[in-house]
Design a protein around this motif. Sequence first.
Motif, mmCIF file in Angstrom:
data_model
loop_
_atom_site.group_PDB
_atom_site.id
_atom_site.type_symbol
_atom_site.label_atom_id
_atom_site.label_comp_id
_atom_site.label_asym_id
_atom_site.label_seq_id
_atom_site.Cartn_x
_atom_site.Cartn_y
_atom_site.Cartn_z
ATOM 1 N N ARG A 25 -7.839 7.555 10.627
ATOM 2 C CA ARG A 25 -7.616 6.453 11.556
ATOM 3 C C ARG A 25 -7.488 5.112 10.816
ATOM 4 O O ARG A 25 -6.611 4.301 11.111
ATOM 5 N N ILE A 26 -8.358 4.909 9.839
ATOM 6 C CA ILE A 26 -8.326 3.655 9.067
ATOM 7 C C ILE A 26 -7.066 3.617 8.198
ATOM 8 O O ILE A 26 -6.411 2.584 8.078
ATOM 9 N N ARG A 27 -6.713 4.752 7.645
ATOM 10 C CA ARG A 27 -5.484 4.840 6.846
ATOM 11 C C ARG A 27 -4.282 4.426 7.698
ATOM 12 O O ARG A 27 -3.439 3.644 7.275
ATOM 13 N N HIS A 28 -4.210 4.954 8.895
ATOM 14 C CA HIS A 28 -3.106 4.675 9.807
ATOM 15 C C HIS A 28 -3.019 3.175 10.098
ATOM 16 O O HIS A 28 -1.951 2.579 10.091
ATOM 17 N N ALA B 256 -1.742 1.373 7.037
ATOM 18 C CA ALA B 256 -0.317 1.631 6.811
ATOM 19 C C ALA B 256 0.547 0.763 7.714
ATOM 20 O O ALA B 256 1.681 0.445 7.382
ATOM 21 N N GLY B 257 -0.025 0.379 8.852
ATOM 22 C CA GLY B 257 0.746 -0.398 9.815
ATOM 23 C C GLY B 257 0.633 -1.905 9.621
ATOM 24 O O GLY B 257 1.200 -2.672 10.387
ATOM 25 N N GLU B 258 -0.135 -2.326 8.611
ATOM 26 C CA GLU B 258 -0.311 -3.773 8.418
ATOM 27 C C GLU B 258 0.335 -4.251 7.129
ATOM 28 O O GLU B 258 0.553 -3.472 6.213
ATOM 29 N N ARG B 259 0.626 -5.553 7.096
ATOM 30 C CA ARG B 259 1.178 -6.148 5.883
ATOM 31 C C ARG B 259 0.119 -7.032 5.253
ATOM 32 O O ARG B 259 -0.583 -7.752 5.952
ATOM 33 N N PHE B 260 0.021 -6.937 3.959
ATOM 34 C CA PHE B 260 -0.958 -7.766 3.266
ATOM 35 C C PHE B 260 -0.220 -8.627 2.251
ATOM 36 O O PHE B 260 -0.076 -8.258 1.085
ATOM 37 N N LEU C 101 0.859 -1.169 0.000
ATOM 38 C CA LEU C 101 0.000 0.000 0.000
ATOM 39 C C LEU C 101 0.906 1.232 0.000
ATOM 40 O O LEU C 101 1.374 1.665 1.037
ATOM 41 N N ASP C 102 1.121 1.777 -1.177
ATOM 42 C CA ASP C 102 1.940 2.991 -1.232
ATOM 43 C C ASP C 102 1.100 4.199 -0.813
ATOM 44 O O ASP C 102 -0.121 4.101 -0.662
ATOM 45 N N ALA C 103 1.785 5.301 -0.635
ATOM 46 C CA ALA C 103 1.110 6.508 -0.128
ATOM 47 C C ALA C 103 -0.053 6.913 -1.035
ATOM 48 O O ALA C 103 -1.097 7.354 -0.564
ATOM 49 N N ARG D 60 -10.878 -8.217 3.607
ATOM 50 C CA ARG D 60 -10.008 -7.784 4.706
ATOM 51 C C ARG D 60 -10.172 -6.286 4.963
ATOM 52 O O ARG D 60 -10.214 -5.844 6.104
ATOM 53 N N LEU D 61 -10.295 -5.515 3.885
ATOM 54 C CA LEU D 61 -10.467 -4.075 4.054
ATOM 55 C C LEU D 61 -11.780 -3.784 4.786
ATOM 56 O O LEU D 61 -11.829 -2.980 5.715
ATOM 57 N N ARG D 62 -12.827 -4.470 4.379
ATOM 58 C CA ARG D 62 -14.122 -4.240 5.031
ATOM 59 C C ARG D 62 -14.077 -4.645 6.502
ATOM 60 O O ARG D 62 -14.700 -4.027 7.351
ATOM 61 N N GLU D 63 -13.311 -5.709 6.792
ATOM 62 C CA GLU D 63 -13.152 -6.131 8.190
ATOM 63 C C GLU D 63 -12.482 -5.044 9.018
ATOM 64 O O GLU D 63 -12.913 -4.730 10.126
ATOM 65 N N ILE D 64 -11.434 -4.483 8.443
ATOM 66 C CA ILE D 64 -10.693 -3.430 9.161
ATOM 67 C C ILE D 64 -11.576 -2.201 9.354
ATOM 68 O O ILE D 64 -11.630 -1.618 10.435
ATOM 69 N N VAL D 65 -12.303 -1.836 8.298
ATOM 70 C CA VAL D 65 -13.216 -0.696 8.399
ATOM 71 C C VAL D 65 -14.246 -0.960 9.500
ATOM 72 O O VAL D 65 -14.517 -0.098 10.343
#
Length: 299
Positions: free
Chosen positions: A52-55, A58-62, A28-30, A70-75
């Motif tokens: 907050r979700i961006r942060h 940025a801290g996870e590896r996929f 996930l690049d900037a 996975r994105l929906r889970e995090i959201v």
Amino acid sequence: TERLVGGFRRTSDKLGENLGGLLGKAALDAETLDAIEEALIATDLGPATAGRIRHRLAGERFALGLTELRLREIVAEEIEAILAPVAVPLEIDAFPRPQVLLVIGVNGSGKTTTIAKVAHLLQEQDYSVMLVAGDTFRAAAIGQLKVWAERIDVPIIAGSEGSDAAGLVFEGVKQGTATGIDALIVDTAGRLQNKAGLMDELAKIRRVLGRLNPAAPHNVILVLDATTGQNALNQIEVFKETANVTGLVMTKLDGTARGGVLVAAAERFGLPIHAIGLGEGIDDLRPFDPREVARAIAG
Ligand code: GDP
């Protein structure tokens, strides 16, 4: 739960559309993170929630790429964390009775309907309820509240158009005390276009209440229409400073694509959100489970 999921479907669909094309990337690049953040803001979740979700992302590896699932889970997890502290059902304290609930909100927000729904919710919990038709600027508001009072069988104190709201409140507390009412729900005129007028009106009601019971009003509930999106946030801002709002009810969350504003409101103001409106019927106002709502929004 089905109602909830159905209600938030357009919001979660919108989220999916906004995020479309941003998925499947291992790194996930900037630029991608920026785009995801923008997509979340475009879903009305608010800049703070999006940040907050961006942060978190940025801290996870996929390793296998960021999947939509996975994105929906995090959201969902982040939304739940924001909603959990503010999902506070309306409580009626044991003392003093009646508890006085002032209800404010702009015309059309669903204020009258919400008063009836709250009354009904409290009735279901075996509380006795009385209404005060304090929005005396609109004859229609008085009439409509009377119709609801009859339908759900609660007593109502009402005058004619233009009558003194504070006087009606006084009468309500007097009669409510005499007849052992637990909750007195007071409709008020929500004239945001005239802030000074609104403040005067509320100050007068407060003075009368204060004389009868220093703790009253026990709740000042602001009713917001979710379909107005960011406008609802502006209303919280203004009413918070003019009316000492203690809690929120957000209406019309059935079928709007702007349901994300519930999260933005929670994140930005931290005020208790007592219930959400999921339809026009008397049973369509419910306290909410933050986890269920978060999942319904995230899809
Ligand atoms: P007021 O002018 O703020 O008192 O608003 P009303 O209570 O008269 O509501 C305005 C309209 O919104 C009415 O047609 C209500 O039936 C409708 N309404 C209120 N709450 C909800 C809700 O949660 N969902 C939907 N779909 N309609 C609602």
